[in-house]
Design an enzyme around this catalytic site. Structure first.
Site, PDB file in Angstrom:
ATOM      1  N   THR A  94      36.567  42.460  33.227  1.00 53.07           N
ATOM      2  CA  THR A  94      35.374  41.908  33.871  1.00 53.07           C
ATOM      3  C   THR A  94      34.171  42.668  33.356  1.00 53.07           C
ATOM      4  OG1 THR A  94      36.654  41.348  35.846  1.00 53.07           O
ATOM      5  CG2 THR A  94      34.258  41.413  36.079  1.00 53.07           C
ATOM      6  N   LYS A 171      33.926  34.595  36.120  1.00 52.06           N
ATOM      7  CA  LYS A 171      34.605  35.713  36.776  1.00 52.06           C
ATOM      8  C   LYS A 171      33.650  36.450  37.713  1.00 52.06           C
ATOM      9  CE  LYS A 171      37.510  39.094  37.636  1.00 52.06           C
ATOM     10  NZ  LYS A 171      38.534  38.937  38.680  1.00 52.06           N
ATOM     11  N   LYS A 241      30.334  47.957  40.339  1.00 57.23           N
ATOM     12  CA  LYS A 241      30.084  47.613  38.932  1.00 57.23           C
ATOM     13  C   LYS A 241      29.949  46.118  38.754  1.00 57.23           C
ATOM     14  CE  LYS A 241      33.347  46.775  36.320  1.00 57.23           C
ATOM     15  NZ  LYS A 241      34.073  45.558  35.805  1.00 57.23           N
TER      16      LYS A 241
END
Length: 295
Positions: A94, A171, A241
């Site tokens: 990701t 995603k 993140k």
């Protein structure tokens, strides 16, 4: 079966690599901490000492690493040369769509095809091969790697076209929606508890009727049980993140996302408090704190 390379056997990468070995693939594995991959060697995998050593000429390498910097660190000239023309690098991480686009161009310059295939699955779902894959990149390369995704973790595969960054955008959207759902449930169950309605009854009623999807069932149970710490499958730092990447992508496209800003703030607070072994579900602690509830 062909020999494939696998880079990154963390919480999520490990069960995927294990599934590939059990499916009969010859797997060459590189993990930064070699000791964590040793059980895979006992199953028949070959451990190597560098990312480039996991590659074979014209072969396939799958990588699943923590963030953009880690992906860039393994995508060296040595790896691309080891793969060579006809080789395929499948990035299951990701990361920023911009990073994937830039890496795709670098790979293309050396005749290597770059496919993004981020994983929608927690480790247990990946191990059971009931996860979902979203993929983007060159059409021929995607067809080539679909059997690997199905053998490794995926029940379903969704094709986003040839733009390398597209799968990463989806995603990030998915992870944002999960985080927002955790916040939603934390607030809703806090409201139930504050008004003397059993949150467990509210959870059972809502997640078996109006909100019966797996995100609400699975993450809702973690919110109800206050399972926020201890051996996280997806840590709060990784969640932060991802929310940073969501907002970075939103800024670039001038897309206001106030809910993303809220969950980013919740996760920042968890890390600021140095909550030990915090799963990203710990963002729910913010709503409980605000309501004066204990956990």
């Amino acid at each position: 079966m062909e020999t494939i390379g696998f880079i990154g056997t963390g919480h999520l990468g490990y069960p995927i690599a294990e599934n590939l070995v059990k499916a009969g693939y010859k797997v060459k594995i590189y993990n930064r901490t070699r000791e964590k991959a040793l059980p895979l060697e006992q199953l028949g995998a070959v451990l190597v000492d560098t990312a480039a050593a996991a590659a074979e000429k014209g072969g396939v390498v799958l990588s699943l690493v923590a963030d953009d910097a880690a992906l860039e660190a393994i995508s060296t000239d040595a790896l691309l040369e080891a793969l060579g023309p006809g080789g395929v690098h499948v990035s299951m991480s990701t990361v920023s769509p911009d990073t994937s686009t830039a890496l795709s161009l670098r790979h293309q310059a050396q005749g290597v095809q770059f496919v993004t295939a981020p994983v929608f699955a927690r480790p247990d779902a990946a191990a059971a091969k009931v996860g979902n894959a979203v993929i983007s990149g060159p059409a021929a390369a995607k067809e080539r790697i679909k059997p690997l995704l199905l053998a490794g973790f995926a029940k379903n595969i969704f094709d986003l076209g040839e733009d390398a960054g597209s799968a990463n955008v989806l995603k990030l959207i998915g992870n944002f929606m999960i985080a927002a759902s955790i916040e939603l449930m934390a607030e809703a169950f806090a409201l139930a508890e504050k008004n003397k309605v059993d949150p467990k009854v509210a959870y059972e009623m809502l997640t078996t009727t109006l909100f019966a999807g797996p995100v609400f069932r699975n993450y809702g149970a973690m919110v109800i049980d206050r399972k926020f710490t201890g051996s996280p499958s997806f840590g709060a730092a990784l969640g932060l993140k991802d929310m940073d990447l969501v907002l970075q992508t939103a800024r670039r496209s001038y897309t206001p996302m106030p809910m993303a800003q809220l969950v980013q703030s919740r996760l920042t607070t968890i890390l600021a408090k140095d909550v030990h072994d915090a799963d990203w579900t710990s963002l729910a602690m913010g709503a409980l704190d605000d309501a004066g509830l204990t956990y």
